[in-house]
Write an enzyme that holds these catalytic residues in place. Structure first.
Site, PDB file in Angstrom:
ATOM      1  CB  THR A 155      -0.452   0.028  11.940  1.00 34.85           C
ATOM      2  OG1 THR A 155      -0.872  -1.117  11.187  1.00 34.85           O
ATOM      3  CG2 THR A 155       1.033   0.250  11.732  1.00 34.85           C
ATOM      4  CB  SER A 213       3.695  -6.119   2.215  1.00 32.63           C
ATOM      5  OG  SER A 213       3.343  -7.061   3.213  1.00 32.63           O
ATOM      6  CB  VAL A 260       3.619  -2.842  11.462  1.00 37.10           C
ATOM      7  CG1 VAL A 260       4.062  -1.577  12.190  1.00 37.10           C
ATOM      8  CG2 VAL A 260       4.681  -3.283  10.466  1.00 37.10           C
ATOM      9  CE1 TYR A 274      -1.637  -5.066   1.881  1.00 39.95           C
ATOM     10  CE2 TYR A 274      -0.379  -7.063   2.322  1.00 39.95           C
ATOM     11  CZ  TYR A 274      -0.578  -5.710   2.505  1.00 39.95           C
ATOM     12  OH  TYR A 274       0.286  -4.997   3.303  1.00 39.95           O
ATOM     13  CB  VAL A 293      -3.594   7.345  -2.799  1.00 34.77           C
ATOM     14  CG1 VAL A 293      -3.103   8.227  -1.654  1.00 34.77           C
ATOM     15  CG2 VAL A 293      -4.089   5.998  -2.280  1.00 34.77           C
TER      16      VAL A 293
END
Length: 275
Positions: free
Chosen positions: A187, A139, A185, A152, A61
């Site tokens: 994940t 986020s 989360v 981040y 991406v």
């Protein structure tokens, strides 16, 4: 419900976690989904599980040409594009003096630049359909800061304000843009590292008012609402889906101390009875 019959969605970071949950939900409600990810094995497996109206493309991406090709492929395969879920993301730890420039650039490229590349490639297709919806995964860390996650935090904060810009710039095109802001989360990208550090999950869950990590389906449910007609008047929003994490100040939880101070002292007689 079949809210997305005849709709076409692109989902980046769609091979696992939140992206996969979103792809399953939209496909289950009638949409065709183009899944984009670097994880070819998982992406192909998911597309095969979904069957008709699903396809996978191996896409970095952070490459603008690859995102243009992805949009063209989705439009050719399914006849147009109605929905874009910019969900791909990575993180890294590093204080500013110690963070390699290349690492900063990669985190910003995947988390922020790629959102721009995706929107730039897809918005012309949305206009061809007289409108559409975009959801960007930001986020809770874009709303507040974390220790040691400078790149981040900066990138996700950028996603939130870029989403607001999209919303006001393209509202007259009948294109809505919103951001979801997850907290922790369950994940693979998060829990693999968390569970490798004994006690970290329990410590993290303690500071989340809900007392737990969210499940990918819970984030996908909010994102699905935002791209549906049920959210037809919602644009430019950054919605926390974080179990209340950003709702508090971060100061210590004083309840236990207050409750302990208010509790009646144990009597001598009571102590004798408990022996």
């Amino acid at each position: 419900m079949m809210r997305f019959t005849d709709k076409v969605a692109i989902v980046t970071g769609g091979a696992s976690g939140i992206g996969a949950a979103f792809a399953r939900r939209l496909h289950g409600e009638g949409a065709a989904v183009m899944i984009a990810d670097l994880d070819t094995a998982r992406g192909q497996t998911l597309a095969a599980q979904l069957g008709e109206r699903a396809a996978f493309r191996h896409v970095d991406v952070a490459d603008p040409a690859a995102m243009e090709a992805l949009a063209a492929d989705a439009a050719a395969a399914f006849g147009g594009i109605d929905i874009l879920f910019n969900n791909a993301g990575i993180g890294c730890y590093g204080l500013t003096p110690d963070l390699p420039v290349e690492q900063w650039r990669r985190v910003v490229a995947v988390n922020l630049d790629a959102v721009f590349y995706g929107c730039r490639a897809v918005i012309p297709h949305l206009k061809e359909r007289s409108g559409g919806a975009i959801v960007n995964t930001a986020s809770a860390s874009g709303m507040r800061a974390d220790y040691g996650f400078t790149a981040y935090n900066a990138a996700k904060a950028g996603v939130i304000n870029y989403t607001r810009s999209l919303a006001i710039d393209h509202a007259r095109d009948n294109i809505r843009a919103n951001a979801v802001c997850p907290g922790p989360v369950d994940t693979p990208i998060l829990t693999t590292g968390v569970d490798a550090m004994p006690g970290l999950r329990a410590e993290w869950e303690q500071v989340v008012p809900a007392g737990r990590f969210a499940q990918p389906d819970e984030i996908a449910a909010v994102a699905a609402f935002l791209v549906s007609d049920d959210a037809s008047a919602v644009t430019g929003a950054a919605i926390p889906v974080d179990g209340g994490l950003t709702a508090h100040t971060g100061q210590p939880d004083l309840r236990a101390r207050v409750e302990a101070a208010a509790a009646p002292p144990e009597t001598a007689q009571g102590s004798d009875r408990n022996r």
